[in-house]
Each structure stands twice: as C-alpha cells, then as structure tokens.
Design a protein around this motif. Structure first.
Motif, PDB file in Angstrom:
ATOM      1  N   HIS A   1       1.059  -1.151  -0.066  1.00 45.43           N
ATOM      2  CA  HIS A   1      -0.340  -0.096  -0.135  1.00 45.43           C
ATOM      3  C   HIS A   1       0.882   1.463  -0.031  1.00 45.43           C
ATOM      4  O   HIS A   1       2.191   0.967   0.853  1.00 45.43           O
ATOM      5  N   ALA A   2       0.653   2.674  -0.274  1.00 40.91           N
ATOM      6  CA  ALA A   2       1.247   3.791  -0.367  1.00 40.91           C
ATOM      7  C   ALA A   2       1.521   4.153   0.222  1.00 40.91           C
ATOM      8  O   ALA A   2       2.607   4.611   0.534  1.00 40.91           O
ATOM      9  N   GLU A   3       1.089   3.664   2.279  1.00 39.80           N
ATOM     10  CA  GLU A   3       2.461   4.194   3.325  1.00 39.80           C
ATOM     11  C   GLU A   3       3.277   3.337   3.062  1.00 39.80           C
ATOM     12  O   GLU A   3       4.551   3.971   3.601  1.00 39.80           O
ATOM     13  N   ASN A   4       3.275   1.987   3.018  1.00 31.82           N
ATOM     14  CA  ASN A   4       5.140   1.654   2.793  1.00 31.82           C
ATOM     15  C   ASN A   4       5.348   1.778   1.442  1.00 31.82           C
ATOM     16  O   ASN A   4       6.575   2.347   2.478  1.00 31.82           O
TER      17      ASN A   4
ATOM     18  N   GLY B   1       9.377   3.361   2.132  1.00 31.70           N
ATOM     19  CA  GLY B   1      10.430   2.426   1.456  1.00 31.70           C
ATOM     20  C   GLY B   1      10.018   0.910   2.021  1.00 31.70           C
ATOM     21  O   GLY B   1      11.715   0.640   1.875  1.00 31.70           O
ATOM     22  N   LEU B   2       9.056   0.246   2.380  1.00 35.77           N
ATOM     23  CA  LEU B   2       9.013  -0.557   3.370  1.00 35.77           C
ATOM     24  C   LEU B   2       8.901  -1.428   2.617  1.00 35.77           C
ATOM     25  O   LEU B   2       8.131  -1.753   1.479  1.00 35.77           O
TER      26      LEU B   2
ATOM     27  N   SER C   1      -5.772   1.943   0.721  1.00 34.32           N
ATOM     28  CA  SER C   1      -5.549   1.926   1.922  1.00 34.32           C
ATOM     29  C   SER C   1      -4.996   0.973   2.557  1.00 34.32           C
ATOM     30  O   SER C   1      -4.059   0.090   1.770  1.00 34.32           O
ATOM     31  N   THR C   2      -4.532   1.534   4.205  1.00 34.76           N
ATOM     32  CA  THR C   2      -3.785  -0.115   4.659  1.00 34.76           C
ATOM     33  C   THR C   2      -4.436  -1.020   5.319  1.00 34.76           C
ATOM     34  O   THR C   2      -3.993  -1.812   5.613  1.00 34.76           O
ATOM     35  N   VAL C   3      -5.828  -0.635   4.477  1.00 37.83           N
ATOM     36  CA  VAL C   3      -6.240  -1.800   5.580  1.00 37.83           C
ATOM     37  C   VAL C   3      -6.898  -2.616   4.424  1.00 37.83           C
ATOM     38  O   VAL C   3      -7.234  -3.029   4.028  1.00 37.83           O
ATOM     39  N   THR C   4      -6.944  -3.852   4.731  1.00 38.73           N
ATOM     40  CA  THR C   4      -7.571  -4.967   3.909  1.00 38.73           C
ATOM     41  C   THR C   4      -8.733  -5.780   4.922  1.00 38.73           C
ATOM     42  O   THR C   4      -8.611  -6.086   6.099  1.00 38.73           O
ATOM     43  N   ASP C   5      -9.714  -5.356   4.387  1.00 35.12           N
ATOM     44  CA  ASP C   5     -10.739  -6.373   5.081  1.00 35.12           C
ATOM     45  C   ASP C   5     -10.906  -8.121   4.950  1.00 35.12           C
ATOM     46  O   ASP C   5     -11.085  -8.761   3.455  1.00 35.12           O
ATOM     47  N   THR C   6     -11.418  -8.162   6.182  1.00 34.60           N
ATOM     48  CA  THR C   6     -11.069  -9.836   6.365  1.00 34.60           C
ATOM     49  C   THR C   6      -9.935 -10.527   5.968  1.00 34.60           C
ATOM     50  O   THR C   6      -8.793 -11.139   6.494  1.00 34.60           O
TER      51      THR C   6
END
Lengths: 414, 154
Positions: free
Chosen positions: B40-43, B47-48, B143-148
């Motif tokens: 995701h965009a934050e990583n 640079g993760l 989004s940083t969140v994955t549903d389920t």
C-alpha cells in the motif's frame, strides 16, 4: 420467540473456564466495561517499537483499546505516552500516524502540549485587547490529556492507564520474558506494516491466537504441501495469570531422518502437491534451538510471532463490538544480510491478510460472529485438554484459551 | 515502442482472467523471473519492502494459485476489476514503465458487493514471444487496511 439474550447481562454458568457465554462477543454494555476494566485498567498494552521512535521528537499515534494515544520520545531519550485528546474540547491532538514534533498543537483552538503531554499553551489565554480570555484562576497544570505509564521490554513499548499494574517483567512472567528475549535479542527494523479489518469481536481473534488446537485443522497449507512434519514436537506455556502464552513447535531432527513419516501422508508421491518454487520456505537456522514456530501473546492484545525466519508483532484493537483492527508490523534484524532479508520477505507470504497460514484466521472469527447471532444465552465449549490452564507438551489442548478467560474474568471481576 | 492500445488489451485480458476465475492462467501474464507484490501507499512512501503477497518468480505465482485451490479456506468470492487508462512512462528497447489505476469490487457468497481495493499497478512491461509480459507488477493499494482477508490476486 424473541431473542432477549442481548438485553440481559452476560451470564456465566459457573466459575470454571470451559463454558464461554456467547454474549461476551455481542454485548455492548460488556464492551464498554472492557474499555474501563481491561484496556484502561491494570494491564500493559502494546504501543509500538522503540525502533519506530529513533530520535527526540519521533512520535506515533496508536490506540489502547479504543482510546487514541500519542507515543513520543523526548529530548531526555525517554518515551512518553498520553491520551490523544485535547484537554479543551476533546479533539485529537495529533492527526498523523507518525512524524517528528517539537511539540503538539491541537488544530481546533491551538492549545499546545509539550512532548510529555503537559498543557503548555492556551491561545488568547489573556484575551484580545483586554476582552475575553480564560479566568485568571485557570491553571494549565491541572488540565491535560491523561498520561500513561510506559514500560520498555526488549524494544517493545507498552503503556498502561493503571496505577497498580505490576512492572512489565512481573506482568509478563519469567517464561514469557525468556521467549520474547529469544526473538528480540538484537535490534530490529520494520520492513512493512499492514492492517486487517476483522469482522468479529476482538476476543475471538485473541482466542484464536492462543488456540493451538485449530492450527493443523484449519490451516492446511503446510499439510497439503507436505511441509508439516508429522513428528513435530512442541508445547504450550501459559503464565501464572493465564493471560500470556507461548505456543511453539520444532522439527524433531531424529524423526526427520526417518523417511517413514512420508508413508503416512496421503499425497506423498503426488508431485502436484509440491511447491514449484520451494525457495518460499528456504530459510536458515538462527536461534540454535530448532524451534521453527513460536507464537506468543500478552494480555490483552499483543502477539509476537516467529514462523521460521518470518518475524512480526501484531496489535489487536477493538473497533466496536463486532469489528477488530489487527495491525501487523513485519520485522527484520537491523544486521540482516541482503540474502537473509530476502528470505524474510518471501516467508512473509505465510502471514498477514493474504498469508498462506494466516488468511483463514481473518475469516474464522467472522464465521463465529455470524454463527452466534441468535445464541446470546448459549455457551461455547472450551474443554479440549481438560479444564485447567497448565502448560503442556501436547498442542491438542485449549489450555491457553482457558488461560485468557482466567485473566479476563479476573480483570472484569466476573 | 509499446502501443497504448496493446497495453489496454493486455490489462483487460489480465482482469478478465482473474474475474472469470481462470486463475491458472494468471501467472502466464508474467515473465519467469517476475516480481509481483501487493502493498500500500504508506509502505511505498516509507520504502518498506514487504508485501501482503510477495513473489520473485512465476513459479511462486503458480504455487499461490495451487494453494488457493487446494489448501486455503475462504468463503466463495469473486472480483470485478475496473482498470483505468495506462500511463506510459520511460520506454527502452525491451519494454516500458507503466502505471495503471485499478478499482476492485469484491462479491461475496452472501451476495454483498463492496469496494475491496483501489490503487495503482506500477509495472515493468516487456515484449516477449510476440506479446507483452509483466516483468514486475507492484499493486500499490491506496488504503492501508484489508478487509477480512485477501485470497484472490489483484
């Protein structure tokens, strides 16, 4: 007949730990009490890693239960944590997930705070041109967000709203401390962060983490691809409080040499069930004890995981009665070689929201949540391995699940 | 030169392969030595390097499909990919850098449809055997969140 179970207080049928009323996963009143008695009570809650706060001013925003919290390193090198709530009207003080700050200022009316969470400035405190302003008796020292006690262990930062919670090492217990030290024995760095939104009450996930009984039944990746040695040895450790546990397994080197275990596999000669790229699991020994899997939990919502060379911490946060946020932080060691780091990146396919051996855990809590929708007055059965919470060598036991409920009932006073 | 229309057709076939449950053909869109990652965009900004899916060979993609078919347990579900117009970046003899936005709806066995993921494919597309192949596809979710859970590939 109307299901009135959710209107009644959750009723435990006895003092034992083998029957869990389904209402505990559905009751809004109980969820509110959990916030007060557990998350804001005498517990240590995982906040973040020391490694995520590298210098003075580094901060992260996180949660203790549902309560927003700022964690920040000050110029004295110490880490401070305080509620992320302005003392004025209650707005969030810090909006970003992480950053560097000299101090913090609420955007709403510009009240400002130092890095220890003290209220240091009130905009127009003396008014404007002699008009308005706070009364002369207003004392900034008497106002401020609630502060947390902060404890650090092996680079893990924990926070507590409680005044009487024992020191972190006593809280964890000796055996849990040793198992944390085993993994976090040298500096780590973050290699990725992922959040999984779980469609279930938070307790269903933390029970799942402690449930050594389900692993080989629900998660079929290892067995399907014959990566699971039938001769694996392992055990479960539950601490005195019940709330903290370790489940571990290791390959039995002697049995490994004995090829006869293959004969027990149903698909042993079927090449279709072999990995085409076995480098996924081509790891290396790094702990010297042969333990290939160690899952460790700390009450209420922390998990440290070593699966072969794949390291991660998980933070479990309630998001209302029937939603949970699971925050994964994937780790490597700071001194990893490029080859070692690549191994960890590949093995991370095993974990997380798409993990070969963890994706099922994202769904199974939701299956329970949906399954119990009309069963608030009935109970789950947690009797595998007896009724106790003792450590044991076998993993066909729910001892550590019962341990969770032992700690839970203690904190909740039920 | 890689032609924009050819890229569009390639992406349309890619989406159709996943959305019509022809998952066994999905690895064919990649080169043998491909890189595929979902993050995701934050990583990416920090640079993760880790992904929720991380593969450095086509064989690993084949293994993932085999696992989905034979080993992993998840509720029946399918996707509907909507792919935007590819943005062609630097080109060389071998291929091109391409960025294509995506939106993926997930349709569950219960009948519910929800927006599951949006983001951008950051691709290295190369010409091979008269067609296009992905040497690298990084699905960078917004989004940083994955549903389920995430079972099917993006």
């Amino acid at each position: 007949m109307q299901d009135t179970s959710t209107l009644q207080p959750v009723r435990w049928s006895g003092p034992g730990l083998t029957r869990i009323p389904y209402g505990v996963y559905r009751d809004a009143q109980l969820a509110a009490e959990e916030q007060a008695r557990i998350f804001q009570g005498e517990t240590w809650n995982y906040l973040c890693l020391e490694a995520e706060l590298p210098e003075a001013g580094s901060y992260r925003t996180t949660f203790v239960g549902e309560t927003p919290v700022v964690v920040v390193r000050d110029a004295d090198g110490e880490v401070y944590a305080f509620e992320n709530r302005c003392a004025h009207r209650g707005a969030l003080i810090a909006l970003e997930k992480s950053g560097r700050a000299e101090n913090f200022q609420c955007v709403y009316h510009a009240w400002s705070y130092n890095r220890q969470g003290d209220l240091t400035g009130v905009a127009f405190e003396k008014g404007v041109k002699g008009q308005g302003g706070m009364p002369p008796g207003f004392c900034k020292e008497a106002h401020g967000p609630r502060k947390l006690r902060v404890a650090s262990f092996c680079g893990l930062l924990f926070g507590s709203f409680g005044d009487e919670v024992p020191g972190i090492e006593e809280y964890l217990g000796e055996e849990i401390c040793e198992r944390i030290e085993r993994v976090l024995h040298k500096p780590v760095e973050v290699i990725g962060r992922f959040t999984q939104a779980l469609p279930n009450n938070w307790k269903l996930y933390v029970e799942n983490v402690r449930d050594s009984y389900h692993a080989s039944l629900l998660h079929l990746f290892f067995t399907t691809f014959e990566l699971n040695r039938l001769s694996q040895k392992g055990g479960v450790i539950v601490d005195e409080s019940g709330g903290n546990h370790v489940s571990y397994s290791m390959v039995d080197a002697q049995a490994e040499k004995d090829a006869s275990y293959r004969d027990q596999g149903l698909r042993s000669d079927d090449a279709n069930y072999r990995l085409k790229d076995p480098s996924l699991l081509a790891g290396f020994q790094e702990y010297g004890d042969g333990v290939t899997l160690q899952i460790l939990s700390v009450f209420p919502g922390f998990v440290l995981q070593q699966i072969q060379n794949c390291l991660a911490v998980r933070q479990v946060l309630p998001r209302g009665v029937e939603r949970t946020e699971l925050n994964w932080t994937y780790l490597g060691y700071a001194d990893d070689t490029p080859e070692q780091r690549q191994v960890r990146l590949k093995q991370s396919n095993l974990i997380g929201p798409a993990g070969f051996i963890s994706m099922e855990d994202g769904a199974v809590g939701g299956f329970v949540q949906r399954g119990i929708a009309g069963a608030g007055a009935l109970e789950a059965v947690v009797e595998m391995g007896g009724d106790g919470t003792a450590s044991s060598e076998g993993r066909a036991t729910e001892a550590s699940v019962r341990g969770f409920w032992k700690a839970y009932r203690q904190h909740m006073g039920v | 030169m890689i032609d924009l229309l050819a890229l569009c057709a390639f992406n349309a076939a890619y989406a159709e392969t996943i959305d019509s449950d022809a998952l066994e053909r999905w690895p064919d869109f990649f080169t043998d030595d491909c890189h595929y990652r979902i993050t995701h965009a934050e990583n990416e900004r920090e640079g993760l390097a880790a992904g929720i899916v991380f593969a450095d060979s086509r064989a690993m993609l084949e293994d993932r499909i085999a696992a989905l078919r034979e080993a992993n347990i998840y509720e029946r579900q399918r996707y509907r990919h909507l792919l935007g117009i590819p943005l062609l970046g630097a080109q060389d003899e071998e291929g091109a850098e391409v960025r294509t936005p995506f939106m993926v709806a997930r349709i569950m066995a219960t009948g519910q449809t929800e927006l599951f993921a949006s983001g951008i494919y950051r691709d290295r597309v190369v010409r091979q055997d008269g067609g296009l192949r992905l040497r690298s596809r990084v699905a960078v979710c917004d989004s940083t969140v994955t549903d389920t859970l995430l079972a099917l590939p993006l």
